[in-house]
Design an enzyme around this catalytic site. Sequence first.
Site, PDB file in Angstrom:
ATOM      1  N   ARG A 176      35.162   6.007 -15.968  1.00 12.88           N
ATOM      2  CA  ARG A 176      35.019   4.656 -14.843  1.00 12.88           C
ATOM      3  C   ARG A 176      33.404   4.085 -15.246  1.00 12.88           C
ATOM      4  NH1 ARG A 176      36.111   9.481 -12.017  1.00 12.88           N
ATOM      5  NH2 ARG A 176      38.051   9.369 -10.797  1.00 12.88           N
ATOM      6  N   LYS A 200      33.436  11.764  -9.911  1.00  9.63           N
ATOM      7  CA  LYS A 200      33.613  11.501  -8.307  1.00  9.63           C
ATOM      8  C   LYS A 200      33.656  12.733  -7.938  1.00  9.63           C
ATOM      9  CE  LYS A 200      35.671   7.143  -7.492  1.00  9.63           C
ATOM     10  NZ  LYS A 200      36.924   6.629  -7.004  1.00  9.63           N
ATOM     11  N   HIS A 276      38.461  -2.211 -15.858  1.00 13.72           N
ATOM     12  CA  HIS A 276      38.884  -0.826 -15.394  1.00 13.72           C
ATOM     13  C   HIS A 276      40.537  -0.830 -16.068  1.00 13.72           C
ATOM     14  CE1 HIS A 276      38.812   2.414 -12.576  1.00 13.72           C
ATOM     15  NE2 HIS A 276      40.051   2.191 -12.140  1.00 13.72           N
ATOM     16  N   ARG A 279      40.695   1.846 -18.438  1.00 13.86           N
ATOM     17  CA  ARG A 279      41.073   3.086 -18.030  1.00 13.86           C
ATOM     18  C   ARG A 279      42.422   3.496 -17.902  1.00 13.86           C
ATOM     19  NH1 ARG A 279      38.972   7.577 -15.423  1.00 13.86           N
ATOM     20  NH2 ARG A 279      39.746   8.172 -13.276  1.00 13.86           N
ATOM     21  N   HIS A 302      40.742  12.877 -11.943  1.00 11.09           N
ATOM     22  CA  HIS A 302      41.444  12.858 -10.567  1.00 11.09           C
ATOM     23  C   HIS A 302      41.605  14.044  -9.908  1.00 11.09           C
ATOM     24  CE1 HIS A 302      43.159   8.557 -12.255  1.00 11.09           C
ATOM     25  NE2 HIS A 302      42.131   8.197 -11.614  1.00 11.09           N
ATOM     26  N   TYR A 311      48.148   5.042 -12.157  1.00 11.33           N
ATOM     27  CA  TYR A 311      47.683   4.271 -13.420  1.00 11.33           C
ATOM     28  C   TYR A 311      48.611   4.009 -14.514  1.00 11.33           C
ATOM     29  CZ  TYR A 311      42.785   4.453 -11.405  1.00 11.33           C
ATOM     30  OH  TYR A 311      41.676   4.195 -10.870  1.00 11.33           O
TER      31      TYR A 311
END
Length: 315
Positions: A176, A200, A276, A279, A302, A311
């Site tokens: 990211r 994250k 993005h 990614r 994730h 994705y």
Amino acid sequence: MDNVEILANEQTQGLSQLRPILAIPQGSDHPAHVYLSNRGTPAARRSMKTALEMIADIATNGRANMENLPWWNLRYQHTHAIRARLLELHAPATANQRLSALRGILKTCWRMGLMKEDDYRHAVDVPNVKGSREMPGRRVTELEVMEMFKVCQEAGDARGARDAALIAVLYGCGLRRAEVVSMDWQDFSVQDHSIVILGKGNKERKLYLPSGAVKAVDEWFSYRNKRCGAVFCPIRKGGKFADRKLTDQAVLTDQAVLDILRKRALQAGIENFSPHDLRRSFISQMLDSGVDLATVQKLAGHSDPKTTSRYDRRG
């Protein structure tokens, strides 16, 4: 949206009537700041701050912001009116992210003693929005990536080397933007070309740069010539490198990465491009190579394999 209008009229028509000195804590004691300070990463804090600002705007019809809205006065009818408006404005995933921020700050208000428990329990009793949307974006071709590398190399300067390394790391590791700007030299191993990423949820993962990314990063290293602080940094006029630890202005932000990559894509003649997409391309390439979904999920950082599968842009 009568409930939203009621909140706007009753609680923000005249901010002076809210007794701000007594009713609204200031500085670090403000519930919004307390809530944001508990978010794991700078990117998470920015995301939640954006959510709180939007909710304050919705709740008061543009009359208040995050810091002068008395969050503890929100009640069940207000939060459900806010949910209805979010559903009108956003896709389910975005609306639910905003609702998460709303529940979070209400919980902070309750923990700070600004709300009675019954008022808090009723106010947060707002369900998530159901449904999903097809994720935007596409898979970037290897030829397009090479064209972006080419325009960076043709620049023949430190900015070109930095931008090529940014593209290589984003494409080669599927990071990211917020993750790549937070990379520190201390997290990078020259011996095995691995990098520890804080993603994250405040979760770390270890990734290895592919050979093409190693070459690009080594080229950037030859310009940077400093093995401390941020791996990627702003470059001032005259070719001077800024250090993240000196001033806030020295930070290479995720917005700056967005601007850099869009500029390089434009120079390379690549249309319909989003950073993005690099990614998305990384995840698609891994799946295309036969890597199992659980492994790709871990590489992408994730928490749910369903997110990873969305994705996939292999067609």
